[in-house]
Design an enzyme around this catalytic site. Sequence first.
Site, PDB file in Angstrom:
ATOM      1  N   ARG A 168       0.796  -1.225   0.000  1.00 38.75           N
ATOM      2  CA  ARG A 168       0.000   0.000   0.000  1.00 38.75           C
ATOM      3  C   ARG A 168       0.830   1.279   0.000  1.00 38.75           C
ATOM      4  NH1 ARG A 168      -2.579  -3.990   1.647  1.00 38.75           N
ATOM      5  NH2 ARG A 168      -0.650  -4.378   2.753  1.00 38.75           N
ATOM      6  N   THR A 169       1.774   1.367   0.928  1.00 38.96           N
ATOM      7  CA  THR A 169       2.479   2.641   1.083  1.00 38.96           C
ATOM      8  C   THR A 169       3.289   2.952  -0.172  1.00 38.96           C
ATOM      9  OG1 THR A 169       2.622   2.054   3.412  1.00 38.96           O
ATOM     10  CG2 THR A 169       3.872   3.969   2.710  1.00 38.96           C
TER      11      THR A 169
ATOM     12  N   LYS B  25      27.041  -3.626  -1.714  1.00 34.48           N
ATOM     13  CA  LYS B  25      28.513  -3.609  -1.787  1.00 34.48           C
ATOM     14  C   LYS B  25      29.118  -2.964  -0.557  1.00 34.48           C
ATOM     15  CE  LYS B  25      27.829  -2.469  -6.640  1.00 34.48           C
ATOM     16  NZ  LYS B  25      27.860  -1.290  -7.502  1.00 34.48           N
TER      17      LYS B  25
ATOM     18  N   ARG C  46      11.119   3.904   3.700  1.00 37.02           N
ATOM     19  CA  ARG C  46      10.671   2.855   4.630  1.00 37.02           C
ATOM     20  C   ARG C  46      11.891   2.057   5.056  1.00 37.02           C
ATOM     21  NH1 ARG C  46       5.675  -1.194   4.506  1.00 37.02           N
ATOM     22  NH2 ARG C  46       4.757   0.781   5.153  1.00 37.02           N
TER      23      ARG C  46
ATOM     24  N   HIS D 245       4.559   5.397  11.807  1.00 35.99           N
ATOM     25  CA  HIS D 245       4.147   5.341  10.394  1.00 35.99           C
ATOM     26  C   HIS D 245       3.209   6.527  10.187  1.00 35.99           C
ATOM     27  CE1 HIS D 245       3.158   3.943   6.506  1.00 35.99           C
ATOM     28  NE2 HIS D 245       2.838   2.689   6.759  1.00 35.99           N
TER      29      HIS D 245
HETATM   30  N1   CP Z   1      -0.364  -0.208   5.818  1.00 38.06           N
HETATM   31  C1   CP Z   1       0.864  -0.434   5.281  1.00 38.06           C
HETATM   32  O1   CP Z   1       1.871   0.209   5.650  1.00 38.06           O
HETATM   33  O2   CP Z   1       0.881  -1.384   4.331  1.00 38.06           O
HETATM   34  P1   CP Z   1       2.169  -1.772   3.476  1.00 38.06           P
HETATM   35  O3   CP Z   1       3.164  -2.387   4.441  1.00 38.06           O
HETATM   36  O4   CP Z   1       1.702  -2.739   2.448  1.00 38.06           O
HETATM   37  O5   CP Z   1       2.722  -0.516   2.902  1.00 38.06           O
END
Ligand code: CP
Length: 330
Positions: A73-74, A103, A124, A153
């Site tokens: 999703r993100t 590396k 992320r 998040h």
């Molecule tokens: N909700 C969420 O962060 O989903 P993903 O890990 O798929 O991005």
Amino acid sequence: MYQITSRLQPDFEMICGNFKGKDIVSLDQFAVADLDKLFTVTRQMKRIAENNEPSRLLEGLLVGLLFFEPSSRTFSSFAAAVKRLGGQTIEMQNPEAFSSVSKGETFEDTIQVMEAYTNAIVLRHRFSGAAEQAARAANFVPVINAGDGNNEHPTQTLLDMYTLHERFGRLDNLTGLLAGDALNSRTIHSLLRGLSLYENNTMYVLSPRQLQLSRDDFVSLQDRGIRLIEIHREQDIPHDCDFWYWTRVQKERFASAEEYRRAQSEIVVASPALLETYAKKDMILMDPLPRVESVDPAVDADERAVYLRSQIRNGVYTRMALLALVLGRI
Ligand code: CP
């Protein structure tokens, strides 16, 4: 290979009404007025996306999507958000396998390379504190935290709070049930920070004892004024919640498969019977997803289940709004 230093002294900037150029690392940077502004822009973005309107808001801009941890999703919604607004992306997924990180390139160097090519970095990472470390390493472009370990998040919370606001017309005087892995769920951590900005919110946190909020988080969140009530048994679920927020047990945060299986065996699954017994007719059931044996697919047909409806779509609209504001195009 590289080191992520833990956060001792958060040094991110407050939004204070001006998103332009700011790193977005934590919900702690936001005030109610900032969320109001973001939601106003989000409504404009929703119209653009729903009508497939061509937009040139981010024309000429490049956004780097640097994902050290898997995402459906993100990652996709950030990519969609940039492209809906006429911008472009540079996408690096699993840099530890497919970039010069493999590396031995340092985290700081990777960030500085990405900032040389882009106007913003969406990061992320599996380590808590990685987004803040990236923000310190980047000298010229903003860094947006797309989830760092079991810490925060923030952009998930922006879409979760927009979803709640859209449904209830307010973010105060809400009673919620947050279920699952409160210890490790970065989405729960950021959501509680966000909801603590508003008056008179009561949150029940349902989890096995080994997955309850860390005591530091529990105390620091309570100190902000949000009412937190920890429960551990299905029969303690209250009947008056405005929303349920279900989360999976975060397998990737466990030391062993056995420990994970033990925790998983103790969670309460959101099922049609559970809704029938404890849920109000006008509540909503949210889940940041992915769900892993946490929400029974038989619940999907229930109109109250918004996780595959408004909640995921709002991820695109809120991220469009955030990018437009941070990149100074609104
Ligand atoms: N909700 C969420 O962060 O989903 P993903 O890990 O798929 O991005």
